[in-house]
Write an enzyme that holds these catalytic residues in place. Structure first.
Site, PDB file in Angstrom:
ATOM      1  N   GLU A  39      13.254   3.097  -5.229  1.00  0.00           N
ATOM      2  CA  GLU A  39      13.792   3.972  -4.073  1.00  0.00           C
ATOM      3  C   GLU A  39      14.389   3.467  -2.878  1.00  0.00           C
ATOM      4  OE1 GLU A  39      14.574   7.150  -4.860  1.00  0.00           O
ATOM      5  OE2 GLU A  39      12.772   7.361  -5.617  1.00  0.00           O
ATOM      6  N   HIS A  40      15.319   4.207  -2.170  1.00  0.00           N
ATOM      7  CA  HIS A  40      16.198   3.837  -0.831  1.00  0.00           C
ATOM      8  C   HIS A  40      16.470   2.232  -1.204  1.00  0.00           C
ATOM      9  CE1 HIS A  40      15.125   7.042   1.824  1.00  0.00           C
ATOM     10  NE2 HIS A  40      14.163   7.345   1.029  1.00  0.00           N
ATOM     11  N   ASP A  42      19.319   1.970  -2.932  1.00  0.00           N
ATOM     12  CA  ASP A  42      20.762   1.821  -3.493  1.00  0.00           C
ATOM     13  C   ASP A  42      21.637   1.604  -2.148  1.00  0.00           C
ATOM     14  OD1 ASP A  42      20.507   4.599  -2.289  1.00  0.00           O
ATOM     15  OD2 ASP A  42      21.543   5.552  -3.583  1.00  0.00           O
ATOM     16  N   SER A 131      23.081  18.338  -5.017  1.00  0.00           N
ATOM     17  CA  SER A 131      24.457  18.126  -4.608  1.00  0.00           C
ATOM     18  C   SER A 131      25.045  17.306  -5.119  1.00  0.00           C
ATOM     19  CB  SER A 131      24.199  17.899  -3.001  1.00  0.00           C
ATOM     20  OG  SER A 131      23.247  16.565  -2.789  1.00  0.00           O
ATOM     21  N   GLU A 163      29.231  13.003   0.735  1.00  0.00           N
ATOM     22  CA  GLU A 163      27.958  12.774   1.523  1.00  0.00           C
ATOM     23  C   GLU A 163      27.954  12.265   2.850  1.00  0.00           C
ATOM     24  OE1 GLU A 163      25.124  14.423   0.607  1.00  0.00           O
ATOM     25  OE2 GLU A 163      25.452  15.039  -1.562  1.00  0.00           O
ATOM     26  N   ASP A 175      22.746   8.682  -7.119  1.00  0.00           N
ATOM     27  CA  ASP A 175      22.543  10.245  -7.635  1.00  0.00           C
ATOM     28  C   ASP A 175      23.914  10.378  -8.157  1.00  0.00           C
ATOM     29  OD1 ASP A 175      20.395  10.087  -6.207  1.00  0.00           O
ATOM     30  OD2 ASP A 175      21.229  11.517  -4.659  1.00  0.00           O
TER      31      ASP A 175
HETATM   32  C1  GLA Z   1      18.783  10.335  -1.936  1.00  0.00           C
HETATM   33  C2  GLA Z   1      20.267   9.563  -2.020  1.00  0.00           C
HETATM   34  C3  GLA Z   1      20.200   8.371  -2.846  1.00  0.00           C
HETATM   35  C4  GLA Z   1      19.013   7.615  -2.580  1.00  0.00           C
HETATM   36  C5  GLA Z   1      17.652   8.137  -2.420  1.00  0.00           C
HETATM   37  C6  GLA Z   1      16.696   7.342  -2.140  1.00  0.00           C
HETATM   38  O1  GLA Z   1      18.737  10.971  -3.165  1.00  0.00           O
HETATM   39  O2  GLA Z   1      21.218  10.485  -2.329  1.00  0.00           O
HETATM   40  O3  GLA Z   1      21.400   7.824  -2.567  1.00  0.00           O
HETATM   41  O4  GLA Z   1      19.189   6.689  -1.316  1.00  0.00           O
HETATM   42  O5  GLA Z   1      17.732   9.265  -1.497  1.00  0.00           O
HETATM   43  O6  GLA Z   1      16.418   6.348  -3.344  1.00  0.00           O
END
Ligand code: GLA
Length: 385
Positions: A39-40, A42, A131, A163, A175
């Site tokens: 998580e966080h 990418d 989204s 985005e 995503d």
């Molecule tokens: C959202 C963003 C992703 C990623 C996550 C956290 O989903 O769209 O790109 O950064 O948060 O992992």
């Protein structure tokens, strides 16, 4: 166990027929995602391990002459825009669609109008990528209706650009890639630097349970972008392109960075390691170990990255204490929305019942919709039907 719900295809087709008096020429289905771990990472060019959900956004569509797009969403109502207009002037949910059309146009493709009907069973604001599903579905509708040779990889990158440049969320590409390229029955290990994607079969005897707290939050809030800016600052203080190139030992050399920056970076660096470790655990069928990495991920997100929230913490803590649970953590951007647990397949029903009985939304963060527990199968990425 929840697999794909075929009725939403029929709903979209029938909705189209009621709206336009004829059947659509084609239907595009794009799934939401749940991230198992990573998580966080990418937008720091690191590793992620998401899977596509059996919930999706479906667009039934037919090309029309001219450059007007007319859509009706079952959940959000009608929208219409002209492709040559500025997408920033289009308000609400259809800006995602207009944004995709415009971005494709700026890549030199000739984009034509279409009419469509949208049906979705991905809850929005739940951190399940509703989204991205809309972006990818719309991108593929443009590809089909305009008969252009744009690749799915380009569509995914343009979704991320929508985005970043139109919605003001400086998100990464996890995503969109999941929604485009996931494989059924597997999680997708993505190297967010090379964009190499490797399907990792989900371990036998374990089930993925989605835990929606019913709390909702918009990502476009400044917190997400602040986290990214902090990571960029630490990377540039280290003289590297992104945190992907840094090690934990490097952080100790930084005296000009505030403690908060070090904690943010500490999360990203340890999370990258946890993703690769979790992949190994999955391959070796070591479920307890996999769960341990998920629990550690949640703690790191809560303590160092500060993106959890009261509802997410509560549901994760309850899940971790219930028998049959190997591990649990928040999923997606954080603050509200959903968490994910890996549960012994033989104990899923009892796990869901117990967590549902024990969980109450915290008074400081009331739920906007009913909380729910959903055992989910990993589905495939976008398809044209
Ligand atoms: C959202 C963003 C992703 C990623 C996550 C956290 O989903 O769209 O790109 O950064 O948060 O992992």
């Amino acid at each position: 166990m929840s697999g794909l719900d075929e009725t939403i295809l029929t709903n979209a087709r029938e909705g189209f027929r009621l709206q336009y008096g004829e059947y659509p020429e084609f239907v595009v289905r794009a799934p939401g995602r749940v991230n198992i771990i990573g998580e966080h990472t990418d937008y720091n060019e690191g590793y992620v391990l998401p899977m596509a959900l059996p919930y999706s956004t479906v667009i039934a569509a037919s090309p029309i002459s001219g450059n007007m797009v007319t859509v009706f969403s079952e959940g959000f109502g009608p929208a219409q825009f002209v492709l040559t207009d500025d997408p920033a002037e289009t308000s609400g949910w259809s800006r995602y669609i207009h944004g995709m059309g415009s971005m494709i146009q700026t890549r030199g493709f000739q984009v034509l109008g279409w009419k469509g009907f949208i049906y979705s069973d991905i809850p929005s604001g739940a951190n399940l990528s509703s989204s991205a599903a809309l972006e990818i579905a719309a991108g593929v509708v443009f590809q089909q209706s305009s008969d252009i040779d744009i690749s799915l990889m380009e569509i995914a990158a343009l979704g991320r650009d929508v985005e970043n440049n139109l919605m003001g969320v400086r998100s990464g590409i996890m995503d969109q890639l999941t929604c485009a390229f996931a494989e059924s029955g597997a999680a997708l290990l993505i190297d967010c630097r090379s964009l190499k994607m490797t399907p990792i079969e989900l371990p036998k005897g374990a089930s993925v349970v989605l835990m929606d707290t019913g709390t909702r939050r918009e990502l476009s809030g400044t917190e997400y972008n602040k986290r990214r800016a902090t990571c960029d600052q630490v990377a540039s203080a280290l003289g590297v392109q992104s945190l992907r190139d840094a090690t934990i030992a490097d952080l100790s050399s930084l005296d000009q960075i505030a403690e908060i920056g070090l904690r943010r970076a500490q999360h990203v660096l340890t999370e990258n390691i946890r993703v690769l470790d979790a992949v190994n655990s999955m391959k070796q069928q070591r479920l307890g170990e996999l769960g341990g990495f998920m629990n550690a991920s949640h703690e790191s997100l809560r303590e160092d990255y500060n993106v959890s929230g009261p509802a997410l913490d509560r549901i994760v803590e309850i899940a971790q204490s219930v028998s049959g649970c190997y591990g649990a953590r928040m999923t997606g951007g954080g603050f509200a929305g959903s968490a994910v647990a890996i549960v012994d397949s033989g104990q899923v029903q009892q796990f869901c019942e117990q967590v549902s009985n024990l969980y109450r939304p915290p008074s400081e963060q009331p739920a906007e919709t009913s909380p729910g527990l959903y055992p989910v199968e990993a589905s495939a990425g976008v398809s044209i039907i």
